[in-house]
Enzyme design. Structure first.
Site, PDB file in Angstrom:
ATOM      1  N   PRO A 244      93.280   4.579  40.841  1.00  0.00           N
ATOM      2  CA  PRO A 244      93.618   4.507  42.201  1.00  0.00           C
ATOM      3  C   PRO A 244      93.932   4.953  42.982  1.00  0.00           C
ATOM      4  CG  PRO A 244      94.053   2.207  40.744  1.00  0.00           C
ATOM      5  CD  PRO A 244      94.166   3.878  39.961  1.00  0.00           C
ATOM      6  N   PRO A 245      93.781   4.876  44.260  1.00  0.00           N
ATOM      7  CA  PRO A 245      94.980   5.761  45.340  1.00  0.00           C
ATOM      8  C   PRO A 245      96.268   5.346  45.553  1.00  0.00           C
ATOM      9  CG  PRO A 245      92.902   5.070  46.319  1.00  0.00           C
ATOM     10  CD  PRO A 245      92.605   3.907  44.801  1.00  0.00           C
ATOM     11  N   THR A 247      98.282   6.602  43.036  1.00  0.00           N
ATOM     12  CA  THR A 247      99.520   6.763  41.085  1.00  0.00           C
ATOM     13  C   THR A 247      99.954   7.798  40.993  1.00  0.00           C
ATOM     14  OG1 THR A 247      96.541   6.173  40.641  1.00  0.00           O
ATOM     15  CG2 THR A 247      97.901   4.595  40.951  1.00  0.00           C
ATOM     16  N   GLY A 248      99.559   9.331  41.357  1.00  0.00           N
ATOM     17  CA  GLY A 248      99.867   9.779  41.326  1.00  0.00           C
ATOM     18  C   GLY A 248      99.232  10.970  40.256  1.00  0.00           C
ATOM     19  N   THR A 250      98.134  13.572  41.625  1.00  0.00           N
ATOM     20  CA  THR A 250      98.142  14.773  43.045  1.00  0.00           C
ATOM     21  C   THR A 250      99.455  16.029  42.266  1.00  0.00           C
ATOM     22  OG1 THR A 250      96.134  14.706  44.578  1.00  0.00           O
ATOM     23  CG2 THR A 250      97.873  16.341  44.562  1.00  0.00           C
ATOM     24  N   HIS A 466      99.285 -25.316  59.921  1.00  0.00           N
ATOM     25  CA  HIS A 466      98.672 -24.800  58.838  1.00  0.00           C
ATOM     26  C   HIS A 466      99.300 -23.853  57.766  1.00  0.00           C
ATOM     27  CE1 HIS A 466      95.156 -22.381  58.279  1.00  0.00           C
ATOM     28  NE2 HIS A 466      95.702 -20.977  57.943  1.00  0.00           N
ATOM     29  N   GLU A 467     100.332 -22.879  58.209  1.00  0.00           N
ATOM     30  CA  GLU A 467     101.272 -22.133  56.763  1.00  0.00           C
ATOM     31  C   GLU A 467     101.842 -23.665  56.661  1.00  0.00           C
ATOM     32  OE1 GLU A 467     100.531 -19.522  56.790  1.00  0.00           O
ATOM     33  OE2 GLU A 467     100.367 -19.048  58.928  1.00  0.00           O
ATOM     34  N   HIS A 470      99.508 -24.928  53.819  1.00  0.00           N
ATOM     35  CA  HIS A 470      99.093 -23.621  52.619  1.00  0.00           C
ATOM     36  C   HIS A 470     100.701 -24.034  51.536  1.00  0.00           C
ATOM     37  CE1 HIS A 470      95.757 -20.769  54.178  1.00  0.00           C
ATOM     38  NE2 HIS A 470      96.153 -21.107  54.906  1.00  0.00           N
ATOM     39  N   ASP A 541      91.453 -16.729  55.353  1.00  0.00           N
ATOM     40  CA  ASP A 541      91.362 -17.617  54.320  1.00  0.00           C
ATOM     41  C   ASP A 541      90.070 -18.153  53.762  1.00  0.00           C
ATOM     42  OD1 ASP A 541      94.372 -17.953  54.253  1.00  0.00           O
ATOM     43  OD2 ASP A 541      93.906 -20.006  55.889  1.00  0.00           O
TER      44      ASP A 541
END
Length: 655
Positions: A244-245, A247-248, A250, A466-467, A470, A541
């Site tokens: 993945p972008p 992750t090291g 380069t 709303h929160e 959750h 959501d």
């Protein structure tokens, strides 16, 4: 005494700055400026020097010819008539305007007439003089001459454009080995040698033990080849870094450039692709030619998917002949048709699924090294590397920081450290504190805090319920990640958020999927319970819930009616061809089961919120009052949760 290997990799730059044979790169620019100045002077002379006055035939016939003031007429190249006035008539008042045009001589020509056609001019002149005696009539003299003014007006701009073209192409070619104007067909790879090696080493890499061990083996092979060849081993031709972008990938290549005692060629895959036909293949040939000349050497191609994309039928309408020719040349060079002993190719990509299979086969890229997102132990090591250059206070706890950042890549952690230093500098502090890292983490995960955003009291109440919905729903669902903070302060695009600590796991069970869906629907369910109405705040959501439900039914085989069948296409061919891998009847079943699954989860969430309506109301009022509720306050309202995981958050549910 230098060894043979050291002699091979120690080479001189033939174009040193103070060398005798160093090409003068400023010479084309100097000539360009000289010609530009000459052209300006020439333009000034031709525009503001002596020029006859241009008149029409009507003016000439009425004011000059009828007064018998014409001495002679010369027709130049059958296009222009030059009119000469008699010298004794130049002092007349009607010719006073000619004085400014004749500073040194009155010989003329004094006027110009542009001829439409020569025959027409001759006819008009003859009609105007038909009443005069033959000896008094003006005769026309025809002259063919070369106008250097006109020639120079064409030549000088062309020469200027030519020298400008040389200068521009020379600048393009300066990136090559010799700075030639035709170097755009040569490789643009950056060469790193022992004298100019990268400052990055393997000590700067943390959290990639397996990948680092593989790479270090290749570097050791180049340094001590006999240790391997005596057993019959062969050097790998290529190594593909996939992950993945951030992750090291380069970073590993930079470490190889810093550790290897051999020439290192680095470039991007997009540098092979140009608008000119054949340039990409030519650059590939030149790159490998240089690498062979400096063998043993390493070539690093970053983002190789720019040139190595698959050539299957699914990409038929996206075909690019120039890119495919470049890929074919790269395949030929990697296959070893030429002698390339001692040349290793490193390549990096985060899109290995779209690479051509011929590029990935053994013999070209023998090793595939997969880099994954770091776990907690690896994140501790990465934090230690990036915190090293900071002026940090004693209250920083790296273990806690690593715990607070599950799912973060090495680049994300580096960004957190940098943001923490910026926040500390913004507050005029002398050291970076733990609180600065907490603020940096919240800034990166949730976006910039916008306390000044105007929100009406009614909207604030809706967001709070709303929160709180959750929070209450997730608190009483055992398979949901630990809740640590609820906020109604706008961040980024969200109006509020519930912060969780995602558990680091490789597998997700069906019950975990269902509980996560219920927790995500808690905000909308709370709005409907309290206000008997719903708002658009649950868009994020609902999008996430719908994707999870479709994944459960169509991909993971977690639906009883559809059964243990997966329609997931890892190759991506079905998406490119816009074809579904199942029938219309199956599509209807999938849609129905997804809808039923989400509706059942919504009913379950509504039931949980109705059972804990008092806690929902208390938490909402506290949110409206304080805007942010931490975990210790959540425990006072909702009770202690049976969860032994550490407290923190990097994941949030947006409103």
């Amino acid at each position: 005494m230098k060894t043979d290997q050291q002699k091979r990799i120690t080479f001189k730059n033939p174009y040193k700055k103070n060398g005798r044979n160093s090409p003068n790169k400023k010479q084309p620019l100097l000539w360009f400026y000289i010609l530009l100045i000459l052209f300006i002077i020439f333009s000034l002379i031709t525009n503001y020097g002596y020029r006859p006055k241009e008149i029409s035939w009507m003016e000439f016939n009425r004011d000059i010819l009828s007064q018998n003031d014409v001495e002679k007429i010369d027709v130049i190249n059958q296009s222009v008539a030059r009119i000469y006035i008699k010298k004794d008539r130049l002092s007349a008042p009607e010719y006073k305007d000619l004085e400014s045009r004749f500073t040194s001589s009155n010989s003329g020509p004094h006027y110009l007439i542009q001829l439409g056609t020569l025959e027409n001019f001759e006819r008009k002149l003859e009609e105007a003089q038909k009443d005069l005696p033959v000896e008094d009539r003006i005769q026309i003299r025809y002259v063919n001459e070369i106008s250097w003014t006109n020639i120079l007006s064409w030549i000088i701009p062309i020469v200027l454009i030519f020298f400008l073209w040389i200068f521009l192409l020379g600048s393009m070619g300066a990136r090559g080995r010799a700075g030639s104007i035709f170097n755009f067909t040569k490789s643009t790879a950056k060469l790193t040698t022992r004298e100019t090696k990268s400052s990055t080493t393997f000590n700067d890499i943390a959290g990639l033990k397996e990948a680092k061990a593989e790479i270090m083996e290749i570097v050791d092979f180049l340094k001590n080849p006999k240790h391997y060849t005596r057993l019959g081993a062969k050097i790998p031709r290529g190594v593909m870094l996939v992950g993945p972008p951030g992750t090291g990938k380069t970073l590993l290549a930079k470490a190889v450039a810093g550790e290897a005692q051999v020439p290192f060629f680095s470039l991007s895959g997009s540098e092979f692709v140009e608008m000119f036909v054949g340039v990409g293949a030519s650059r590939v040939r030149d790159l490998f030619k240089q690498a062979k000349e400096h063998a043993p050497s390493i070539i690093f191609i970053d983002e190789i998917d720019a040139v190595g994309r698959s050539r299957n039928r699914a990409n038929l309408f996206q075909a690019n002949d120039e890119r495919e020719n470049t890929l074919n040349q790269l395949l030929a060079e990697l296959d070893g048709f030429g002698v390339n002993t001692g040349v290793i190719v490193l390549a990096a990509t985060n899109r290995a699924d779209i690479l051509d299979k011929a590029l990935l086969r053994p013999g070209r890229f023998d090793r595939h090294i997969y880099l994954e997102l770091p776990n907690k132990k690896e994140r501790v090591e990465i934090f230690e590397v990036h915190i090293r250059p900071l002026k940090k206070s004693k209250d920083i706890d790296i273990e806690t920081l690593a715990t607070l950042c599950p799912g973060f890549s090495g680049a994300d952690i580096a960004n957190i450290c940098n943001e923490a230093a910026l926040i500390a500098a913004r507050k005029k502090e002398k050291e970076v504190h733990q609180s600065d890292f907490m603020a940096a983490r919240d800034r990166i995960v949730g976006g910039l805090e916008r306390k000044n955003r105007i929100t009406s009291p009614k909207e604030k109440e809706i967001i709070a319920y709303h929160e709180a919905g959750h929070a209450v729903a997730s608190w009483y669902l055992k398979n949901v990640d630990s809740l640590v903070k609820v906020s109604i302060i706008p961040r980024g695009k969200s109006l509020g958020s519930a912060w969780y600590l995602p558990e680091e796991r490789q597998l997700v069970t069906k019950s975990q999927f269902l509980d996560q869906i219920c927790a995500s629907l808690g905000g909308r369910a709370a709005e409907e319970i309290i206000f008997k109405d719903v708002s658009s705040g649950a868009l994020d959501d609902l999008e996430k819930v719908t994707k999870q439900a479709y994944s459960m039914v169509a991909y993971f085989g977690l639906d009883e009616e559809i059964g243990p069948i997966s329609f997931y296409d890892s190759t991506g061919k079905n998406e490119q061809l816009l074809v579904k891998p199942y029938s219309e009847e199956t599509a209807r079943k999938i849609d129905k089961n997804v809808r039923d699954l989400i509706c059942k989860a919504y009913d379950r969430t509504t039931k949980i919120l109705l059972e804990h309506a008092d806690e929902l109301e208390k938490l909402t009022r506290l949110l409206i009052k304080k805007e942010v509720v931490e975990e210790n306050e959540l425990k006072k309202i909702l009770g202690k949760r049976n969860d032994k995981r550490p407290v923190s958050s990097t994941k949030k549910v947006k409103t």
